[in-house]
Design a protein around this motif. Sequence first.
Motif: not given
Length: 788
Positions: A106-113, A131-137, A200-206
């Motif tokens: 299960m992947v959950l979003s976090l507020p960016d940064g 913030a705005n990190e796309e390939d990190a979890i 949040r931004r990376a997961l929402a886009a995915a």
Amino acid sequence: MIGALNQKLIRDIWKIKGQMTAIILVMAAGIAVYVIMFGVLDSLRLTQQTYYERYRFADVFASLKRAPEAVKQRIQEIPGVSVSQSRVRFGVTLQMPDMLEPATGMVLSLPDGKQPLLNRLYLRTGRMLYANEEDAILVDESFFIAHRLALGDKVTMVVYGHRRSFNIVGVVLSPEYVYSIAPGALMPDNKRFGIFWMGRRALAAAVNMKGAFNDLSLSLERNANTERVKEQLDLLLKPYGGLLAFDRREQISNFFLENELKQLEAMGLMAPVIFLSVAAFLIYVVMSRQVTTQREQIGMLKAVGYSDREIIFHYLKMVLVITGCGAVIGLALGAWMGVGMTKMYAEFFRFPILKYSFSFQVMIFAVLLCTLAAIAGTLMAIRSAARLPPAEAMRVQSPAEFKQTLFERLGLHRHLSFLSRIVFRQLERRPWRALFSALGMAMAMAILVFSFFMEDSMSYLMDVQYELIQREDVNLSFVEAVPYRALEEIKVIPGVLRIEPLRSLAVNLKFKHYQKRTAIIGLTAKPELFRVIREDLQRFELPPAGLVMNEKLAQILQVKKGDMVTVEVLEEKRQTLHIPVSGIIKEFIGLGVYMEISRLNSLLDSQEKITGASLMTDNNNSMLLYQKIKEIPKVVGLNITSVLRRIFEELMAENLLKMVSTNMLFACFISFGVIYNTARITLSERGRELASLRVLGLTRREVAYLLFGELGVITLFSLPLGIWIGQGLVQGMVSSMDSELFRIPVYLEKSTYGYAVAIVLVSTLVSFYLVWYQLDRLDLVSAQKGVE
């Protein structure tokens, strides 16, 4: 300078040191179990409350299909809402190189940064997301440890049908996942299910959730009406595919944790009460017979000026010595074992810090409970003797009025030897003493049955669940309801021998003013892989219409067969249905409610759909099968039945059976303590009588036969009585541990009774040997003397 009474006290203690040691061990066992259970319980409660408070665990949760971010402002305006936190939540399939079968997560979003406002994360190692990190979890610690991962390792996921790799930059814990389990599972499998966090931004886009959310957490004001907040939240989210909002009590991690704490509390209450009751009973027996044998001494003490209060306090001091020694041993043993049990729970539940706290309240209450039980037993024993006038107390007690016994009136004595007649006369002419002795031994037997029962019942539960109900090899869950043709796609995968459809439908069941949120499971009428069974363990054929629910759910809703239940569907069109209850079954796990799948689909006015499938597979093709399943983007959950059972057994061995083993060990101490005390007291009471018989010409063996024959009959009588009392204790434990999550079956193997009887008989033989050793060394002259 030691006074006369204190000198007498020291002599008395030394004289009955064997009995006192046995009672001290029984009392120590009761205190130790209480300290272990409630010390661990207090540690878990304190850790839970502190963790929830510091990391702002939410009060209300809701899931939905999709809502625009602008809806959040309307949610914030609901009266009673303090903080609202929207996020994106999505199930994924994991492709781990160290595993043949697929894992899920299960992947959950976090507020960016930054940290979220609610359900904040505890950083165990590494760093938080930029913030705005796309390939990190970020990854949950349980999954990280289970796969022996390291910071910087990559995790490959199938997200929304696309395969992507992410770098692990941090290992975290969340108050939301103290106990993390996969959808549809009952036990945590940290290797096959993981929790992850992305920006949040990376997961929402995915997952095509830009400017939207599908999960919500709320923190409420102190005096807010939780039910009213949930009602308004449901109305607001209904157009967006919202499921019913639920509060912290129903949040899955907290729900499992609270159930575990309730079970721990139930065991913590029953076992010590039983042990301390036995200890109090032993003290009563020892002190009453001690007072009886010292009746003339009490009269002399009163004659030379000692008051009733001084004599009572003299005997109470003996009890306080027993209590003090038992408390010291019990507290030390309880603290030591409590630390070990807390470490076990630290692996079971994921808290940032979990240490055993030796609560002074627990310690004081345990010792106080023990002392009060001992004093109550002592006062009952010495009250009558202390009130006797000196002249009457100094006079030898009048012999009982003997007459023909029932045994003799029936003529049965003619078939017995002379010595056997004496044994049965002694038993019948002093029935209360024999009954109390048998009751003491029966309590020891009952504790053994009670201690062994948990292992039997849990083994039976697993056999029923994983051999009669969940007979499939693999259980698949899809991210959403899919058409029936998905079965055909899976059926052709090499290794699939048989496949059956499932449909899980989130609903809210209502009857009168009762309601319960659960899921209806749609099955074929005659399923062979995931089955519904009757109480006689035979397959229950689902009726063409109506619901079949388990007994616990029927009890919660107060429904019976034939009642019409209101079903509020929480998915898609959100229909409200009225469906009769066509059957009630008995299950041990969860709150199951079932319906024939074709009828369920027709009521929803939709095409034939499924949300999962049960598979029977060929182990020889498992590698290819799992590889193909990994490539199916719609699969969000996979449970392997054999793995689930193994995890269940491991957790049971780690958790429940360790506590049960502790009780078994203490039960063995108690068994020996009770039986040895009974034998030793009988010898002290009849020492003069047995010595007289030796002087009159009876051999050692004949005298031993008189003593041990009486005890042997009492022991044999105590065995069925102990089994009956043990079954009562088992029923009490089952009732106290009944929950929505588990119902422990009342099931005892025949071997359990055999083990309990064997332990009692071995304890009896060892006790007889120790008493025989003292009887063999009996000084005939001293034994026949009068008062000191």
